[in-house]
Design a protein around this motif. Sequence first.
Motif, PDB file in Angstrom:
ATOM      1  N   GLY A 189       0.790  -1.221   0.000  1.00  0.00           N
ATOM      2  CA  GLY A 189       0.000   0.000   0.000  1.00  0.00           C
ATOM      3  C   GLY A 189       0.824   1.273   0.000  1.00  0.00           C
ATOM      4  N   GLY A 190       0.233   2.344   0.551  1.00  0.00           N
ATOM      5  CA  GLY A 190       0.888   3.646   0.579  1.00  0.00           C
ATOM      6  C   GLY A 190       0.589   4.375   1.869  1.00  0.00           C
ATOM      7  N   HIS A 191       1.128   5.586   1.986  1.00  0.00           N
ATOM      8  CA  HIS A 191       0.927   6.368   3.200  1.00  0.00           C
ATOM      9  C   HIS A 191       0.861   7.853   2.832  1.00  0.00           C
ATOM     10  N   PRO A 192       0.140   8.655   3.620  1.00  0.00           N
ATOM     11  CA  PRO A 192       0.108  10.101   3.378  1.00  0.00           C
ATOM     12  C   PRO A 192       1.427  10.741   3.794  1.00  0.00           C
ATOM     13  N   VAL A 193       1.806  11.813   3.120  1.00  0.00           N
ATOM     14  CA  VAL A 193       3.064  12.483   3.423  1.00  0.00           C
ATOM     15  C   VAL A 193       2.815  13.954   3.745  1.00  0.00           C
ATOM     16  N   ARG A 194       3.701  14.501   4.535  1.00  0.00           N
ATOM     17  CA  ARG A 194       3.687  15.928   4.820  1.00  0.00           C
ATOM     18  C   ARG A 194       4.582  16.661   3.826  1.00  0.00           C
ATOM     19  N   PRO A 195       4.308  17.923   3.569  1.00  0.00           N
ATOM     20  CA  PRO A 195       5.195  18.687   2.683  1.00  0.00           C
ATOM     21  C   PRO A 195       6.521  18.967   3.368  1.00  0.00           C
ATOM     22  N   ASP A 196       7.519  19.267   2.574  1.00  0.00           N
ATOM     23  CA  ASP A 196       8.858  19.529   3.101  1.00  0.00           C
ATOM     24  C   ASP A 196       8.964  21.003   3.475  1.00  0.00           C
ATOM     25  N   VAL A 231      -2.168  14.346   9.162  1.00  0.00           N
ATOM     26  CA  VAL A 231      -2.460  13.824   7.836  1.00  0.00           C
ATOM     27  C   VAL A 231      -3.783  13.064   7.892  1.00  0.00           C
ATOM     28  N   SER A 232      -4.235  12.595   6.754  1.00  0.00           N
ATOM     29  CA  SER A 232      -5.582  12.021   6.669  1.00  0.00           C
ATOM     30  C   SER A 232      -5.779  10.828   7.599  1.00  0.00           C
ATOM     31  N   ASP A 233      -4.735  10.030   7.831  1.00  0.00           N
ATOM     32  CA  ASP A 233      -4.863   8.890   8.739  1.00  0.00           C
ATOM     33  C   ASP A 233      -5.302   9.327  10.137  1.00  0.00           C
ATOM     34  N   ASP A 234      -4.884  10.539  10.527  1.00  0.00           N
ATOM     35  CA  ASP A 234      -5.091  10.995  11.897  1.00  0.00           C
ATOM     36  C   ASP A 234      -6.510  11.502  12.167  1.00  0.00           C
ATOM     37  N   VAL A 254      -4.238  21.829  11.595  1.00  0.00           N
ATOM     38  CA  VAL A 254      -3.850  21.924  10.183  1.00  0.00           C
ATOM     39  C   VAL A 254      -3.761  20.505   9.637  1.00  0.00           C
ATOM     40  N   LEU A 255      -4.496  20.243   8.569  1.00  0.00           N
ATOM     41  CA  LEU A 255      -4.494  18.922   7.926  1.00  0.00           C
ATOM     42  C   LEU A 255      -3.778  19.026   6.584  1.00  0.00           C
ATOM     43  N   PHE A 256      -2.704  18.243   6.428  1.00  0.00           N
ATOM     44  CA  PHE A 256      -2.009  18.169   5.154  1.00  0.00           C
ATOM     45  C   PHE A 256      -2.597  17.025   4.329  1.00  0.00           C
ATOM     46  N   ALA A 257      -3.187  17.372   3.188  1.00  0.00           N
ATOM     47  CA  ALA A 257      -3.667  16.374   2.229  1.00  0.00           C
ATOM     48  C   ALA A 257      -2.943  16.648   0.921  1.00  0.00           C
ATOM     49  N   THR A 258      -1.638  16.474   0.973  1.00  0.00           N
ATOM     50  CA  THR A 258      -0.760  16.912  -0.107  1.00  0.00           C
ATOM     51  C   THR A 258      -0.102  15.755  -0.849  1.00  0.00           C
ATOM     52  N   GLY A 259      -0.667  14.582  -0.752  1.00  0.00           N
ATOM     53  CA  GLY A 259      -0.146  13.461  -1.530  1.00  0.00           C
ATOM     54  C   GLY A 259       0.114  12.218  -0.695  1.00  0.00           C
ATOM     55  N   ARG A 260       0.315  11.111  -1.392  1.00  0.00           N
ATOM     56  CA  ARG A 260       0.606   9.826  -0.772  1.00  0.00           C
ATOM     57  C   ARG A 260       1.768   9.187  -1.522  1.00  0.00           C
ATOM     58  N   ASP A 261       2.610   8.473  -0.791  1.00  0.00           N
ATOM     59  CA  ASP A 261       3.733   7.755  -1.383  1.00  0.00           C
ATOM     60  C   ASP A 261       3.600   6.257  -1.110  1.00  0.00           C
TER      61      ASP A 261
END
Length: 486
Positions: A142-149, A158-161, A291-298
């Motif tokens: 699978g994958g996981h949500p990531v935070r921006p750098d 992130v969305s999981d939270d 603050v929720l980061f929904a900026t992509g998944r890796d």
Amino acid sequence: MADYDYDLFVIGGGSGGVRAARVAAGDVGARVALAEEDRYGGTCVIRGCVPKKLMVFSSEFSKMPSLGRGYGWDIQDGSFDWSVFCGHMNEELDRLEGIYRSLLKNSGVDTFDARARLKDAHTIELSNGETRTAKTILIASGGHPVRPDIPNAHLGIVSDDIFHLEALPKSILIVGGGYIACEFACILNGLGVEVTQYYRGAQILRGFDDEARGLIAESMREQGIDLKLGTNIVEMAPASADHSASAATATDAAMGATAQQSVELGSSAKGAQGPVWVKPTSGAPREFDVVLFATGRDPNSRDLGLEDLGIEIGRRGEIIVDEFSKTGADSVYAIGDVTNRVNLTPVAIREGMAFVETVFKDNPTAVDHELIPSAVFTQPEMGTVGLSEEDAREKEEIEVYCTSFRPMRTAFAGQPDRVLMKLVVSKVNRTVLGCHIVAPDAGEMIQLAGIAIKMGATKEDFDRTVAVHPTMSEEIVTMKTPMRTA
């Protein structure tokens, strides 16, 4: 022939991995094992599609009192109890995880609640210290949500939270413009949270049909979501901190948190720092409870031992596979989000089934990734299949049949909601190249439209179909004159 512990070892207990494991064991009789380091069910069941859709359902009830009053009902506005909802939601997720475990057990699959990595092309090392061998290995991690750098990104969640918040915040900033960001903006707005959304691009839902995403953006604003386009975060800090230039120079490395580590910290550790001060690229700085980061998944490909086997890894960490889901190592295959092809649960399941056909039934089966229907559970929903108008016109001459109107149900109650029905048609052979619906229950409608479009239906096939009246979806078969050609 080498003697292996198993014919198949699956890494990952999500929908795709579980389906492949239980079909290979139950239908084919293969000796199968599966390792999962987290909860069984994967992203979709535990921290994605299922709990998110339950939240969608819950958030929609907030609109019902005003709608009911428009129909003559004396319905008073109520209050929402997050703790009650979460209790019921967690009970349902526990039930579904139990079903996944039972399906594997009843199919004869050995399961290991442990992290797995490859020691070599036939050997799996488990985090509990055990080692197992298999003729074939399937990676479905699978994958996981990531935070921006950016500095202090660890202050956001992130969305999981979202599913682990002890209480709903009064205000939230959602950063991102993809379907996850937009869905949670609508959900939390419906639950009574003051929602602000930043997206750096010119319009949300990049990659979807322009007309459809434009209507969704307009609807989100009408519902009270403060959607700010062309906007991103410059810096962020704890709300109690001195908001000086020093905040901007602090790095995540110094704070001991990176985008990858954020996945490993555990939900209870995130989002507990209190209000966050945010400086945007435009406008005045503000404070938000969350603050929720929904900026992509890796993809979850890190530390699986793949590089040592000559397995190619892409730029975002995706495992590169061929049309039969085989990696650069003949005994290792990969399916689902870890391959970053089409990251949808039903696609992962299809890929798992095709893998079993190919490897265990001597029936090489490539996965068909064309014309896949999908839905975005914003409010209103968007259902889509095939090409957008913009993509279609790049390929050939097209006709566009489109209508937007106020649906009967909400128009009667004096509400401003609008829906969209759209067909993109080939001018040469009349094939319907794309269908886009923005409306309540659009996901239900697009599933059925997807069958016709997958079969190669023409505009005339749609025209010959008698309308179901009075419904929103009847417009799909009653549009006779193209709005434009391109």
